[in-house]
Design an enzyme around this catalytic site. Structure first.
Site, PDB file in Angstrom:
ATOM      1  N   SER A 151       0.781  -1.378   0.145  1.00  0.00           N
ATOM      2  CA  SER A 151      -0.073  -0.086   0.133  1.00  0.00           C
ATOM      3  C   SER A 151       0.915   1.199  -0.039  1.00  0.00           C
ATOM      4  O   SER A 151       0.343   2.458  -0.297  1.00  0.00           O
ATOM      5  CB  SER A 151      -1.059  -0.097   1.051  1.00  0.00           C
ATOM      6  OG  SER A 151      -0.314   0.122   2.344  1.00  0.00           O
ATOM      7  N   LYS A 163       0.826   4.521   7.000  1.00  0.00           N
ATOM      8  CA  LYS A 163      -0.067   5.569   5.813  1.00  0.00           C
ATOM      9  C   LYS A 163       0.632   6.736   5.848  1.00  0.00           C
ATOM     10  O   LYS A 163       1.563   7.177   6.893  1.00  0.00           O
ATOM     11  CB  LYS A 163      -1.340   5.569   6.025  1.00  0.00           C
ATOM     12  CG  LYS A 163      -2.033   4.393   6.006  1.00  0.00           C
ATOM     13  CD  LYS A 163      -2.207   3.603   4.602  1.00  0.00           C
ATOM     14  CE  LYS A 163      -2.843   2.065   4.807  1.00  0.00           C
ATOM     15  NZ  LYS A 163      -2.827   1.413   3.769  1.00  0.00           N
TER      16      LYS A 163
END
Length: 329
Positions: free
Chosen positions: A114, A184
């Site tokens: 990701s 993230k």
């Protein structure tokens, strides 16, 4: 007549024999006996009565020095064998590792794609856990690790570690496989408005972000999920993965509590470097696009606030001066 003259010297003493040549004359028996009796009855000159003579000869001093040296050698501890100190050294090292992991730095393993191309699957990153203890909050552009806010990782199974892995991860020598943590990039913080439509770009407070330096090549800023405008509540952050087509980030959890935002209290810390593998070593700085004017509302309002703060004293000083001129004493 001559015989009487010789024998008449003393009635108690024997006649003295002439000393031989080269020999020292010996004292008479009565003189020796008399000196011994005198030594027992009279104290020696310079020595107190009733105390022994403490004068020491060189032989006595040498003997005392030898005894003292032997005693000091017995008192000196022998160095402990290395194998006996090894458990102590290991214990101290493990304690330091645990303290470092708890309060300073912790290693995390990247389990997915990701965050490509910034981070690859299998990378080990070091996370700064110290600055949050001093009130530091997540900033735009930082790569952060945070606990699952609830419902983000329900569909992702976690592997079961063996006992050795559990111990090593507990003390911080190995990334934990049991903890449900995510990594993230922070796009917006509390008070910001964030949005993305069509093929992008992402806008923060109405300012378009230039994300070419970290977005996965070929991906669009919005990915396949447009969103916003969303107002980020105070104390929360909006996060997105760098691989926008392969990241279940804030965009996909707007139906949960917080509308996709993450509480600052869930943030473990900022990932500041890639530590492993060695050929992947690199720092993780904040991209320049987050420093452009207009993104940070607080920074945009700062010059006006500083100008106002500086103008107030000047106005008050001028007013007092004018008042003093109109009302002379």
């Amino acid at each position: 007549m001559g015989d009487l003259a010789v024998g008449a010297r003393s009635g108690t003493e024997e006649p003295e024999e002439p000393a031989r040549r080269g020999e020292t004359p010996q004292p008479a028996a009565s003189s020796v006996h008399q000196s011994r009796s005198q030594s027992q009855s009279e104290p020696q000159r310079g020595v107190p009565l009733g105390k022994p003579d403490t004068s020491e000869t060189p032989d006595t001093l040498d003997q005392a020095a030898d005894e003292e040296a032997g005693g000091s050698m017995k008192k000196a501890k022998k160095p402990r064998a290395f194998w006996k100190e090894l458990p102590i050294l290991i214990g101290i090292a493990l304690l330091l590792a645990l303290l470092i992991k708890t309060f300073l730095v912790q290693a995390f393993s990247i389990p997915s794609d990701s965050m490509q191309d910034t981070l690859q699957r299998g990378d080990r990153v070091l996370v700064d856990k110290l600055t949050p203890w001093f009130g530091s909050k997540p900033q735009r552009g930082e790569v952060v690790v945070f606990h699952d806010p609830g419902g983000w990782l329900n569909e992702t199974p976690t592997p079961e570690p063996n006992p050795v892995q559990k111990v090593l991860s507990f003390i911080g020598l190995m990334p934990s496989a049991e903890e449900k943590d995510l990594i993230k990039r922070v796009i917006a913080v509390g008070g910001d408005t964030v949005e993305c439509h069509g093929s992008g770009p992402v806008k923060v407070n109405g300012k378009a972000l230039k994300e070419d330096s970290y977005i996965f090549p070929g991906a669009t800023p919005c990915g396949d999920r447009a969103f916003g405008p969303i107002h980020v509540p105070e104390g929360r952050i909006w996060v997105m993965g760098d691989h926008r087509d392969d990241s279940l980030d804030s965009r996909y959890h707007q139906n949960l509590k917080g509308n996709g935002t993450v509480s600052e209290e869930e943030v473990v810390g900022r990932a500041f470097t890639i530590a492993w593998p060695i050929n992947r070593w690199a720092t993780l700085p904040v991209p320049d696009t987050f420093d452009q004017p207009g993104v940070d509302k607080a920074m945009a309002a700062a010059p006006a606030a500083l100008g106002l703060a500086g103008a107030v004293p000047l106005v008050m000083w001028r007013r007092r001066r004018l008042t003093g001129e109109r009302n002379p004493r």
